[in-house]
Design an enzyme around this catalytic site. Sequence first.
Site, PDB file in Angstrom:
ATOM      1  N   ARG A  90      11.753 -15.756  20.404  1.00 35.52           N
ATOM      2  CA  ARG A  90      11.687 -17.583  19.832  1.00 35.52           C
ATOM      3  C   ARG A  90      10.434 -18.352  20.307  1.00 35.52           C
ATOM      4  NH1 ARG A  90      14.908 -20.123  22.188  1.00 35.52           N
ATOM      5  NH2 ARG A  90      16.015 -18.375  23.608  1.00 35.52           N
ATOM      6  N   TYR A 146      11.022 -13.979  13.159  1.00 33.38           N
ATOM      7  CA  TYR A 146      11.679 -13.859  14.103  1.00 33.38           C
ATOM      8  C   TYR A 146      13.375 -14.365  13.708  1.00 33.38           C
ATOM      9  CZ  TYR A 146      14.498 -13.318  18.802  1.00 33.38           C
ATOM     10  OH  TYR A 146      15.746 -13.375  19.498  1.00 33.38           O
ATOM     11  N   LYS A 168      20.374 -20.889  15.806  1.00 30.85           N
ATOM     12  CA  LYS A 168      20.074 -21.554  16.803  1.00 30.85           C
ATOM     13  C   LYS A 168      19.889 -23.475  16.183  1.00 30.85           C
ATOM     14  CE  LYS A 168      20.386 -18.617  19.629  1.00 30.85           C
ATOM     15  NZ  LYS A 168      21.514 -18.418  20.795  1.00 30.85           N
ATOM     16  N   HIS A 176      26.078 -22.957  23.013  1.00 28.89           N
ATOM     17  CA  HIS A 176      26.095 -21.895  22.987  1.00 28.89           C
ATOM     18  C   HIS A 176      26.539 -20.847  23.563  1.00 28.89           C
ATOM     19  CE1 HIS A 176      22.185 -19.448  24.064  1.00 28.89           C
ATOM     20  NE2 HIS A 176      22.364 -18.874  23.302  1.00 28.89           N
ATOM     21  N   SER A 188      19.825 -17.014  26.922  1.00 23.93           N
ATOM     22  CA  SER A 188      19.775 -16.350  25.759  1.00 23.93           C
ATOM     23  C   SER A 188      19.317 -15.055  26.841  1.00 23.93           C
ATOM     24  CB  SER A 188      19.066 -16.125  24.849  1.00 23.93           C
ATOM     25  OG  SER A 188      18.998 -17.326  24.284  1.00 23.93           O
ATOM     26  N   CYS A 244      21.514 -13.577  29.315  1.00 25.59           N
ATOM     27  CA  CYS A 244      21.884 -13.299  29.807  1.00 25.59           C
ATOM     28  C   CYS A 244      23.164 -13.352  30.201  1.00 25.59           C
ATOM     29  CB  CYS A 244      21.529 -14.502  31.181  1.00 25.59           C
ATOM     30  SG  CYS A 244      20.086 -15.287  31.324  1.00 25.59           S
ATOM     31  N   ASP A 292      28.136 -15.725  20.685  1.00 25.72           N
ATOM     32  CA  ASP A 292      26.572 -16.790  20.724  1.00 25.72           C
ATOM     33  C   ASP A 292      27.594 -18.610  20.770  1.00 25.72           C
ATOM     34  OD1 ASP A 292      23.858 -16.595  21.254  1.00 25.72           O
ATOM     35  OD2 ASP A 292      23.566 -17.161  19.545  1.00 25.72           O
ATOM     36  N   ARG A 304      16.357  -6.182  19.089  1.00 26.80           N
ATOM     37  CA  ARG A 304      17.309  -6.223  18.404  1.00 26.80           C
ATOM     38  C   ARG A 304      17.929  -6.059  17.366  1.00 26.80           C
ATOM     39  NH1 ARG A 304      19.549 -11.934  20.944  1.00 26.80           N
ATOM     40  NH2 ARG A 304      17.336 -12.347  22.096  1.00 26.80           N
TER      41      ARG A 304
HETATM   42  P1  GDP Z   1      23.050 -12.737  25.111  1.00 23.63           P
HETATM   43  O1  GDP Z   1      21.659 -12.037  25.038  1.00 23.63           O
HETATM   44  O2  GDP Z   1      23.588 -13.943  26.323  1.00 23.63           O
HETATM   45  O3  GDP Z   1      24.404 -12.334  24.415  1.00 23.63           O
HETATM   46  O4  GDP Z   1      22.685 -11.461  26.404  1.00 23.63           O
HETATM   47  P2  GDP Z   1      23.107  -9.946  26.465  1.00 23.63           P
HETATM   48  O5  GDP Z   1      24.786  -9.624  26.594  1.00 23.63           O
HETATM   49  O6  GDP Z   1      22.828  -9.651  25.342  1.00 23.63           O
HETATM   50  O7  GDP Z   1      22.514  -9.210  27.155  1.00 23.63           O
HETATM   51  C1  GDP Z   1      20.895  -9.310  28.098  1.00 23.63           C
HETATM   52  C2  GDP Z   1      21.169  -8.483  28.852  1.00 23.63           C
HETATM   53  O8  GDP Z   1      21.825  -8.665  30.174  1.00 23.63           O
HETATM   54  C3  GDP Z   1      21.142  -7.015  28.518  1.00 23.63           C
HETATM   55  O9  GDP Z   1      20.219  -6.018  29.122  1.00 23.63           O
HETATM   56  C4  GDP Z   1      22.816  -6.087  29.264  1.00 23.63           C
HETATM   57  O10 GDP Z   1      22.528  -5.112  30.195  1.00 23.63           O
HETATM   58  C5  GDP Z   1      22.208  -7.784  30.729  1.00 23.63           C
HETATM   59  N1  GDP Z   1      23.696  -8.116  31.292  1.00 23.63           N
HETATM   60  C6  GDP Z   1      25.112  -8.206  30.148  1.00 23.63           C
HETATM   61  N2  GDP Z   1      25.532  -8.727  31.234  1.00 23.63           N
HETATM   62  C7  GDP Z   1      24.906  -8.503  32.564  1.00 23.63           C
HETATM   63  C8  GDP Z   1      26.094  -8.120  33.502  1.00 23.63           C
HETATM   64  O11 GDP Z   1      27.108  -8.072  34.361  1.00 23.63           O
HETATM   65  N3  GDP Z   1      25.306  -7.324  34.531  1.00 23.63           N
HETATM   66  C9  GDP Z   1      24.065  -7.045  35.013  1.00 23.63           C
HETATM   67  N4  GDP Z   1      23.247  -6.726  35.897  1.00 23.63           N
HETATM   68  N5  GDP Z   1      23.467  -7.103  33.760  1.00 23.63           N
HETATM   69  C10 GDP Z   1      24.102  -7.718  32.444  1.00 23.63           C
HETATM   70  P1  PGA Z   2      20.495 -14.807  21.975  1.00 27.54           P
HETATM   71  O1  PGA Z   2      19.676 -15.549  20.612  1.00 27.54           O
HETATM   72  O2  PGA Z   2      19.156 -14.448  22.907  1.00 27.54           O
HETATM   73  O3  PGA Z   2      21.082 -16.100  22.490  1.00 27.54           O
HETATM   74  O4  PGA Z   2      21.104 -14.111  21.692  1.00 27.54           O
HETATM   75  C1  PGA Z   2      19.199 -14.767  19.974  1.00 27.54           C
HETATM   76  C2  PGA Z   2      17.309 -15.396  19.491  1.00 27.54           C
HETATM   77  O5  PGA Z   2      16.980 -16.506  20.601  1.00 27.54           O
HETATM   78  O6  PGA Z   2      17.547 -15.663  18.253  1.00 27.54           O
HETATM   79 MN    MN Z   3      23.557 -12.573  22.127  1.00 26.51          MN
END
Ligand code: GDP
Ligand code: PGA
Ligand code: MN
Length: 607
Positions: A80, A220, A229, A249, A271, A273, A296, A389
């Site tokens: 983004r 993207y 989004k 979100h 994002s 996290c 999400d 992704r």
């Molecule tokens: P989203 O974009 O908020 O959905 O985040 P994701 O679930 O895809 O996770 C983003 C990154 O954070 C990935 O590399 C995960 O492996 C990492 N991650 C997710 N949960 C945890 C956690 O509980 N602990 C740690 N250390 N890393 C995490």
């Molecule tokens: P996300 O968002 O990182 O919260 O999954 C996807 C995006 O930026 O399009």
């Molecule tokens: Mn996600």
Amino acid sequence: MSADTAVQSTYQSSYAKLQSWVDEVAALTQPDEIYWCEGTPEEWVRITDRLVEAGTFIRLNDEKKPNSFYCASDPNDVARVEDRTYICSVDEKDAGPTNNWMAPDDMKQVMRGLYDGCMRGRTMYVIPFVMGHLESDHPMFGVEITDSAYVVASMTVMARIGRDVLDKIEQTEADYVPALHSFGAPLVDGATDVAWPCNDTKYIVQFPEERTIWSYGSSYGGNALLGKKCYALRIASVMGRDEGWMAEHMLILKLTNPEGVVKYIAAGFPSACGKTNLAMVEPTIPGWTVETIGDDIAWIRVGADGRLYAVNPEFGLFGVAPGTGWDTNANAMRTIEQGNSVFTNVALTDDGDVWWEGMTDEPPAHLTDWKGNDWTPDSDQLSSHANSRFCTPIKQCPTLADEYDDPNGVPLDAILFGGRRKTTIPLVTEARDWTHGTFMGATLSSETTAAATGAVGVVRRDPMAMLPFIGYDAGDYFGHWITMAKNNDESKFPKIFYVNWFRRDDDGGFLWPGFGENSRILKYVIDRVEGKVEAHETPIGLVPPTSSIDTDGLDVTEEQLAKALAVDTDEWAAELPQINEWFEKFGDTLPAVLWTELDGLKARLGL
Ligand code: GDP
Ligand code: PGA
Ligand code: MN
């Protein structure tokens, strides 16, 4: 439309408003042909074949990932672009201090210039879609026009699209969000195409009063799949403000305890996290199960019983690939294994499968990296972009809850906020009440990630994990949170908690193992909702003693857990000026009760 601009179209809509918008866009962008998407399996084959032919997609080995595709973007179009994202409200004040703004007419003039002839030599696709359920009382329609077949394929996965949606829009002459996208790369004078057309000039623009989206220059996900989004957060947050509901979100999950008691939790993390991971988490505590409702976005409305009900408006998962593996998120692996997916900016294996950092402990001996270069385990580059992704149908998720299909959503028992902080923020803190929870959300902070362009690892305020997604003045948005409770019965609202899986010890290692172990915190949250366990009053909120967390079988020392839960006055003393500075940005739109919360926090910390 005059005869000389007439182009071949697969369909003419009986809904005059829609047809005239399509005609108007075609006259401006001058495509070779217009194709109305029907969302059929045959169409998926035609679109993906076309992308393979164009060199955009590589078909993966059918035995590894059936009906799935590898795709590498232009290296300058991987995330983004927050600095190119605008909220073009009529009044600048309504965009607030956290959004880029330009006057709508000025922006339209600039963008009309860019759109002029931008689809020459291209097909213009018309994608009727609905965010949320087609069967809901007020279906939330959109129509995306795009010149990108990649966007068509991705939208087919991410949203409910096609003929039945269009039928309903036409039959009811429904309102819909017109969402215009172009990658901005006309094919003129026999020019040869590239695998990932895009433009160095990028604009991601929301017109909140008109409920309209214009996007240019990027394909993207967050910039181009406009239902996600742009609509479901930026435009929908404005609709929610006006109509008394919330677009957030947040993931949504269903938690069942060993006695079969069901609770629902939503969680807002920035994002990259951990939303997708928590939404599909496999609990490490015996007898507890987590089922997935969304990963999400949550649309939250007050139900007839006064409780907050959350719906996931999406149809697919657009997950961060790196770090997704059998050890961390087995359910995501099971979801993508079934195929029907698009993988962007990951690495390609020699046997036609995909790989990324964190999928397996041992990388394959040889890969083609996301930039198309040979890669071996001793390469000094990552094989996959940090924001690569997977795009996969949510229906393939083995833990998908039946409630996903309920247009009324699920009643929330708890809301979590969270971010990535090496210091300061305890593993879990409970808000004293809704206003305090709103304060926690409004001051949420996190280290920046690769999900947006720019520096990574910089701490910034990311209120409610919505910083890039609030479609209006963020001070007014905090006010909307406060008003939701004021206009309803707060005692029926979910409890609010603030979590941090990412706190570090002095050696830089994570204090908390995260992933499946986060189920222990979910259990604690529900125990608190039910009043079963104790929490201590601290200056920042209610924090559990280590004894309130189920540590049976957990490989973390009590000392380490205590560090993860610690409220460190020195760290908070460093935090307060940042919160103060943050609040000062808002002037008179910041609800006064949030200043009161900050004053109370200072006083309790003795600062
Ligand atoms: P989203 O974009 O908020 O959905 O985040 P994701 O679930 O895809 O996770 C983003 C990154 O954070 C990935 O590399 C995960 O492996 C990492 N991650 C997710 N949960 C945890 C956690 O509980 N602990 C740690 N250390 N890393 C995490
Ligand atoms: P996300 O968002 O990182 O919260 O999954 C996807 C995006 O930026 O399009
Ligand atoms: Mn996600």
